[in-house]
Design a protein around this motif. Structure first.
Motif, PDB file in Angstrom:
ATOM      1  N   GLY A  67       3.220  -3.277   5.211  1.00 48.50           N
ATOM      2  CA  GLY A  67       1.909  -3.837   5.506  1.00 48.50           C
ATOM      3  C   GLY A  67       1.347  -3.603   6.883  1.00 48.50           C
ATOM      4  N   ASN A  68       2.151  -3.093   7.823  1.00 51.59           N
ATOM      5  CA  ASN A  68       1.631  -2.832   9.171  1.00 51.59           C
ATOM      6  C   ASN A  68       1.407  -1.343   9.430  1.00 51.59           C
ATOM      7  N   ASP A  97      -5.395  -4.481  -0.855  1.00 50.05           N
ATOM      8  CA  ASP A  97      -5.447  -5.927  -1.069  1.00 50.05           C
ATOM      9  C   ASP A  97      -5.298  -6.675   0.252  1.00 50.05           C
ATOM     10  N   SER A  98      -4.463  -6.167   1.149  1.00 47.56           N
ATOM     11  CA  SER A  98      -4.299  -6.809   2.461  1.00 47.56           C
ATOM     12  C   SER A  98      -5.612  -6.847   3.228  1.00 47.56           C
ATOM     13  N   VAL A  99      -6.375  -5.757   3.153  1.00 48.54           N
ATOM     14  CA  VAL A  99      -7.673  -5.731   3.827  1.00 48.54           C
ATOM     15  C   VAL A  99      -8.566  -6.844   3.285  1.00 48.54           C
ATOM     16  N   MET A 283      -4.851  -7.035  -9.431  1.00 42.71           N
ATOM     17  CA  MET A 283      -3.888  -6.115  -8.832  1.00 42.71           C
ATOM     18  C   MET A 283      -2.660  -5.948  -9.724  1.00 42.71           C
ATOM     19  N   ALA A 284      -2.249  -7.016 -10.410  1.00 45.20           N
ATOM     20  CA  ALA A 284      -1.128  -6.898 -11.333  1.00 45.20           C
ATOM     21  C   ALA A 284      -1.462  -5.943 -12.472  1.00 45.20           C
ATOM     22  N   THR A 285      -2.714  -5.993 -12.939  1.00 47.27           N
ATOM     23  CA  THR A 285      -3.149  -5.077 -13.996  1.00 47.27           C
ATOM     24  C   THR A 285      -3.061  -3.636 -13.523  1.00 47.27           C
ATOM     25  N   ARG A 286      -3.548  -3.374 -12.317  1.00 48.97           N
ATOM     26  CA  ARG A 286      -3.495  -2.007 -11.782  1.00 48.97           C
ATOM     27  C   ARG A 286      -2.054  -1.584 -11.508  1.00 48.97           C
TER      28      ARG A 286
END
Length: 466
Positions: A67-68, A97-99, A283-286
């Protein structure tokens, strides 16, 4: 050869390890430090100059390991990022998603300051934006498992299946330095045997040094009950007998797919009467589509199920919820049901909406199936806090809070020991323990040292000569 642990030193999140061979610098993982969530800007303090890093090796996609990366790129890193093909696809999904999470928190901060008429200061800014994620994704170079890859003339990298997540790998380096061959393995996160969808971890080759995760040091997973048996018992009580609602916070990537496959086996074989199941996480779907794309890497059980019965991630009464409007309709569904939603630690995501409307529902059970870092809402619920803060309100907890470790994707104390003990105690020169609380690391050290292993529990940013 020099090793410096810049992240996940005596804590769980923020994995980041610097391996230096001569002047060549390799960064293994570059994860977000969740435990500094109140001040994400501390993730900008790398302890080294990002421009000086030659290459990054990414063990797997989870945010505490990946994530970094966009911050590293934003601050000057210009090299390649080496990982497996599923890791590249899943990491892109998680970073985008983090963004969204960063922007949501920044927007919430602005609204709070406006409400309380605090006009001074701009508040916390996002660590990175989508353009930095795209710059990061462009640097991915993918390598298959068990295929030696020459980083340069003196350094060879091999990825070994770790079993923790689709594409997760241990990174094994073979280094020629001053005419002497040395080797070091970074375990990443170690998975479990017989886990739904994922392959078992593969043994590491003999090495001189191991940098091992220690998340479950000193702790053993529950024995005796399978994943399906545990889920059947809980669903039968909550949804069938009590006619209630079961909410399962689950990471969108990895945990949700394994959970859905387990539920598919339960309901397709008639172990329970039909119950509506909602997977409320776009996101789980993707991510599930990525699992389908790399289906050759799922375990033999999942492949056999697919060949005999079809898609292991689709079955009757299962609905993947896409839009926010549909998500709100799930909240108004008053029949017994199972809601699977992210994020697993309850820090953002649609799960917070479901908690907001159900935390005071006596006929609701919230079942945790994964680790919750200190300071997270999930941690506070598991700790037994009678009142929690959700969406700007303090709410009393009337729902039943439960936890099971049968779907934990981390190997336990015994798994971690066995992974290390595959190495000849007379040949391995050092075992570095990271990615765990101090008590967990000490438990592993206490089990290894009497057998002759040299164990180091490194401090952050201290350099070790290898």
């Amino acid at each position: 050869m020099k090793l410096t642990i810049h992240g996940a030193a005596r804590q769980v999140t923020g994995s980041m390890h610097l391996l230096q061979v001569g002047q060549y610098k390799i960064l293994i993982d570059c994860g977000l430090d969740y435990e500094k969530d109140h001040n994400l800007q501390v993730n900008e303090d790398f302890g080294f100059d990002p421009e000086q890093i030659d290459v990054v090796v990414l063990t797997h996609a989870h945010i505490d390991h990946s994530g970094n990366l966009p911050t590293l790129v934003r601050m000057g890193f210009k090299g390649q990022i080496l990982c497996t093909p599923p890791t590249a696809d899943l990491t892109e999904l998680l970073l985008i998603d983090s963004v969204n999470i960063f922007l949501s928190k920044a927007d919430k901060g602005r609204r709070n300051r406006k409400r309380h008429k605090h006009s001074s200061g701009s508040g916390p800014q996002p660590l990175y934006l989508q353009k930095h994620v795209m710059d990061t994704v462009e640097r991915f170079v993918t390598i298959g498992f068990n295929r030696p890859f020459c980083i340069n003339g003196d350094i060879e990298l091999t990825f070994i299946q770790a079993g923790h997540l689709l594409g997760a790998a241990a990174a094994v380096f073979k280094v020629m330095e001053d005419g002497v061959e040395k080797s070091i393995a970074f375990t990443g996160d170690i998975g479990r045997k017989n886990y739904p969808v994922l392959n078992d971890p593969e043994p590491l080759p003999p090495v001189d040094y191991i940098v091992s995760e220690a998340t479950y040091g000193g702790r053993m997973h529950t024995k005796g009950k399978s994943v399906e048996e545990t889920l059947v018992e809980t669903i039968d009580k909550v949804c069938i007998k009590e006619q209630g609602r079961l909410i399962i916070p689950a990471f969108s990537i990895g945990r949700t797919q394994s959970l859905v496959f387990a539920l598919n086996k339960i309901f397709s074989t008639g172990l329970l009467p039909p119950v509506a199941i909602f997977v409320d996480s776009p996101m789980a779907t993707r991510a599930t589509d990525i699992f389908r794309k790399h289906h050759s890497l799922v375990n033999p059980e999942a492949q056999e199920f697919y060949n005999k019965q079809g898609d292991e991630f689709e079955f009757d009464n299962l609905t993947y919820v896409e839009t926010l409007k549909d998500s709100r309709q799930v909240s108004n569904y008053y029949e017994p049901c199972i809601i699977i939603s992210s994020a697993g630690m309850l820090e953002g995501g649609r799960i917070q909406d479901h908690l907001f409307y159900n935390i005071q529902n006596y006929y609701c059970t919230i079942l945790f199936i994964g680790y919750c870092a200190k300071g997270t809402l999930g941690y506070r619920l598991l700790r037994g806090d009678p009142i929690v803060h959700i969406k700007d309100r303090d709410l009393s907890v009337y729902a039943t809070i439960q936890k099971t470790d049968v779907l934990s994707a981390h190997g336990d104390h015994e798994d971690l020991l066995n992974n290390i003990k595959q190495q000849d105690v007379n040949k391995i020169k050092g075992v570095f323990l990271v990615h765990g609380e101090t008590v967990s690391m000490q438990a592993l050290a206490d089990a290894l040292e009497p057998e002759g292993y040299k164990v180091i529990i490194p401090e952050k940013s201290v350099t070790y000569e290898l």
